[in-house]
Design a protein around this motif. Structure first.
Motif, mmCIF file in Angstrom:
data_model
loop_
_atom_site.group_PDB
_atom_site.id
_atom_site.type_symbol
_atom_site.label_atom_id
_atom_site.label_comp_id
_atom_site.label_asym_id
_atom_site.label_seq_id
_atom_site.Cartn_x
_atom_site.Cartn_y
_atom_site.Cartn_z
ATOM 1 N N SER A 117 8.127 1.127 -13.274
ATOM 2 C CA SER A 117 8.250 0.965 -11.661
ATOM 3 C C SER A 117 6.713 0.345 -11.685
ATOM 4 C CB SER A 117 8.183 2.348 -10.855
ATOM 5 O OG SER A 117 9.423 3.042 -11.314
ATOM 6 N N ALA A 118 5.594 0.864 -12.313
ATOM 7 C CA ALA A 118 4.278 0.405 -12.138
ATOM 8 C C ALA A 118 4.343 -1.132 -12.412
ATOM 9 C CB ALA A 118 3.358 0.920 -12.908
ATOM 10 N N LYS A 119 4.767 -1.439 -13.663
ATOM 11 C CA LYS A 119 4.955 -2.719 -14.202
ATOM 12 C C LYS A 119 5.545 -3.814 -13.359
ATOM 13 C CE LYS A 119 4.444 -1.591 -18.970
ATOM 14 N NZ LYS A 119 4.923 -1.572 -20.288
ATOM 15 N N LEU A 120 6.541 -3.379 -12.424
ATOM 16 C CA LEU A 120 7.345 -4.314 -11.637
ATOM 17 C C LEU A 120 6.680 -3.973 -10.259
ATOM 18 C CD1 LEU A 120 11.089 -3.386 -13.059
ATOM 19 C CD2 LEU A 120 9.560 -5.265 -13.221
ATOM 20 N N SER A 121 5.793 -3.517 -9.811
ATOM 21 C CA SER A 121 5.484 -3.222 -8.355
ATOM 22 C C SER A 121 4.714 -4.387 -7.997
ATOM 23 C CB SER A 121 4.410 -2.006 -8.658
ATOM 24 O OG SER A 121 3.109 -2.496 -9.256
ATOM 25 N N GLY A 122 4.206 -5.424 -8.586
ATOM 26 C CA GLY A 122 3.638 -6.592 -8.177
ATOM 27 C C GLY A 122 2.102 -6.296 -7.823
ATOM 28 N N LEU A 162 0.874 -1.360 0.027
ATOM 29 C CA LEU A 162 -0.270 0.028 0.080
ATOM 30 C C LEU A 162 0.834 1.110 -0.083
ATOM 31 C CD1 LEU A 162 -2.865 1.140 -0.040
ATOM 32 C CD2 LEU A 162 -2.779 1.102 2.666
ATOM 33 N N ALA A 163 2.015 1.165 0.657
ATOM 34 C CA ALA A 163 2.738 2.467 0.824
ATOM 35 C C ALA A 163 3.435 2.540 -0.595
ATOM 36 C CB ALA A 163 3.896 2.220 1.732
ATOM 37 N N HIS A 164 3.740 1.637 -1.309
ATOM 38 C CA HIS A 164 4.484 1.581 -2.837
ATOM 39 C C HIS A 164 3.376 1.999 -3.802
ATOM 40 C CE1 HIS A 164 6.810 -0.459 -6.160
ATOM 41 N NE2 HIS A 164 6.943 0.619 -6.076
ATOM 42 N N LEU A 165 2.104 1.537 -3.541
ATOM 43 C CA LEU A 165 0.973 2.076 -4.372
ATOM 44 C C LEU A 165 0.705 3.488 -4.145
ATOM 45 C CD1 LEU A 165 -1.508 1.679 -6.101
ATOM 46 C CD2 LEU A 165 -2.826 0.949 -4.233
ATOM 47 N N GLN A 166 0.904 4.168 -3.000
ATOM 48 C CA GLN A 166 0.865 5.520 -2.505
ATOM 49 C C GLN A 166 1.917 6.344 -3.160
ATOM 50 O OE1 GLN A 166 0.852 6.402 1.480
ATOM 51 N NE2 GLN A 166 0.379 8.501 1.247
ATOM 52 N N ALA A 167 3.148 5.827 -3.126
ATOM 53 C CA ALA A 167 4.248 6.538 -3.803
ATOM 54 C C ALA A 167 4.015 6.635 -5.155
ATOM 55 C CB ALA A 167 5.546 6.019 -3.353
ATOM 56 N N LEU A 168 3.460 5.700 -5.833
ATOM 57 C CA LEU A 168 3.299 5.826 -7.389
ATOM 58 C C LEU A 168 2.120 6.692 -7.748
ATOM 59 C CD1 LEU A 168 3.951 2.027 -8.130
ATOM 60 C CD2 LEU A 168 5.581 3.868 -8.800
ATOM 61 N N VAL A 169 1.204 6.522 -6.963
ATOM 62 C CA VAL A 169 0.152 7.634 -7.122
ATOM 63 C C VAL A 169 0.554 8.783 -7.085
ATOM 64 C CG1 VAL A 169 -2.418 8.421 -6.548
ATOM 65 C CG2 VAL A 169 -1.649 5.776 -6.653
ATOM 66 N N GLU A 170 1.354 9.163 -6.104
ATOM 67 C CA GLU A 170 1.505 10.645 -6.011
ATOM 68 C C GLU A 170 2.547 11.078 -6.927
ATOM 69 O OE1 GLU A 170 3.406 10.737 -1.974
ATOM 70 O OE2 GLU A 170 1.374 10.977 -1.021
ATOM 71 N N GLU A 171 3.439 10.012 -7.581
ATOM 72 C CA GLU A 171 4.358 10.350 -8.577
ATOM 73 C C GLU A 171 3.791 10.696 -9.749
ATOM 74 O OE1 GLU A 171 8.345 8.542 -10.913
ATOM 75 O OE2 GLU A 171 7.387 7.538 -9.060
ATOM 76 N N PHE A 172 2.762 9.942 -10.064
ATOM 77 C CA PHE A 172 1.801 10.060 -11.528
ATOM 78 C C PHE A 172 1.002 11.447 -11.318
ATOM 79 C CE2 PHE A 172 -1.733 9.421 -14.207
ATOM 80 C CZ PHE A 172 -1.234 8.931 -15.114
#
Length: 231
Positions: free
Chosen positions: A165-170, A136-146
């Motif tokens: 990064s999104a494709k390798l996020s799992g 969830l923390a990783h998802l939050q970081a990617l959403v903020e970056e986008f």
């Protein structure tokens, strides 16, 4: 019992039969009631009593959710058995969870809201959720970056790195989203970089569709044309 009530008073107040009340009064601990069934024999959930108690403390009080989690752990037990276990936990006075886990829609709203606009309690909750769930923390970081890339028009610089990064996020949903963007990556890059927008055109298209729906099966193209031009 702590209030000085007798057997008959407890039966009347809790609406339980004499056998159940007497069993609870004689039990030396809560575990004695939770682990053993009505017949006193151990059940299939005995080995997982600690897991059930921990999930109860975390706010999981719904039988169908707990049943699915136990199935994932390889525990083959019926939904009815889980329902009986939770019912016994409530009857014997197991402490109610202090707070229920937030719903997916609530978590989505927290992640999609700009951090500066979040009240302090929501920021604390989001931080706690990220600590408990690294994905969830990783998802939050990617959403903020986008979001930053979208607001500041940095698609030409950061889009390729974000897609990787999104494709390798799992995270399956995020990976599918990135795959969809990759199918028309140049158009996405232009939308995240150039200042022009097709929003005005889309607005006119939606207005024309609305007029068509209003006139469906009531008038021809001539009247529709007049309405569009005069509007």
């Amino acid at each position: 019992m702590d209030r000085g009530l007798g057997l008959a008073d407890i039966m009347r107040e809790l609406r339980l039969n004499r056998h159940t009340v007497r069993k609870f009064m004689r039990a030396s601990s809560v575990d004695e009631i939770l682990i053993h069934g009505p017949s006193g024999r151990t059940g299939v959930l005995d080995a997982h009593a600690d897991y059930v108690a921990r999930r109860w403390d975390e706010g999981c009080t719904r039988a169908h959710i707990l049943h699915a989690e136990l199935a994932d752990r390889g525990v083959h037990v019926s939904l009815r058995t889980v329902q009986r276990l939770l019912h016994r936990m409530r009857e014997c006075g197991a402490p109610a969870p202090q707070s229920l886990a937030p719903k997916p829609r609530q978590v989505s709203a927290l992640i999609l809201t700009p951090p500066d606009l979040l009240p302090e309690p929501d920021r604390a909750l989001l931080k706690e959720l990220g600590t408990r769930c690294p994905d969830l923390a990783h998802l939050q970081a990617l959403v903020e970056e986008f979001a930053e890339m979208l607001v500041h028009r940095q698609g030409d610089e950061k889009l390729d790195g974000w897609l990787n990064s999104a494709k390798l996020s799992g995270i399956p949903e995020l990976r599918h989203f990135a795959d969809g963007l990759s199918r028309d990556v140049e158009a996405v890059r232009a939308g995240l970089t150039m200042p022009w927008s097709s929003g005005v055109v889309e607005g006119h298209v939606n207005r024309i569709k609305m007029l068509k729906r209003q006139m469906f099966d009531r008038a021809g193209h001539r009247l529709l044309r007049h309405r569009i031009l005069l509007a």
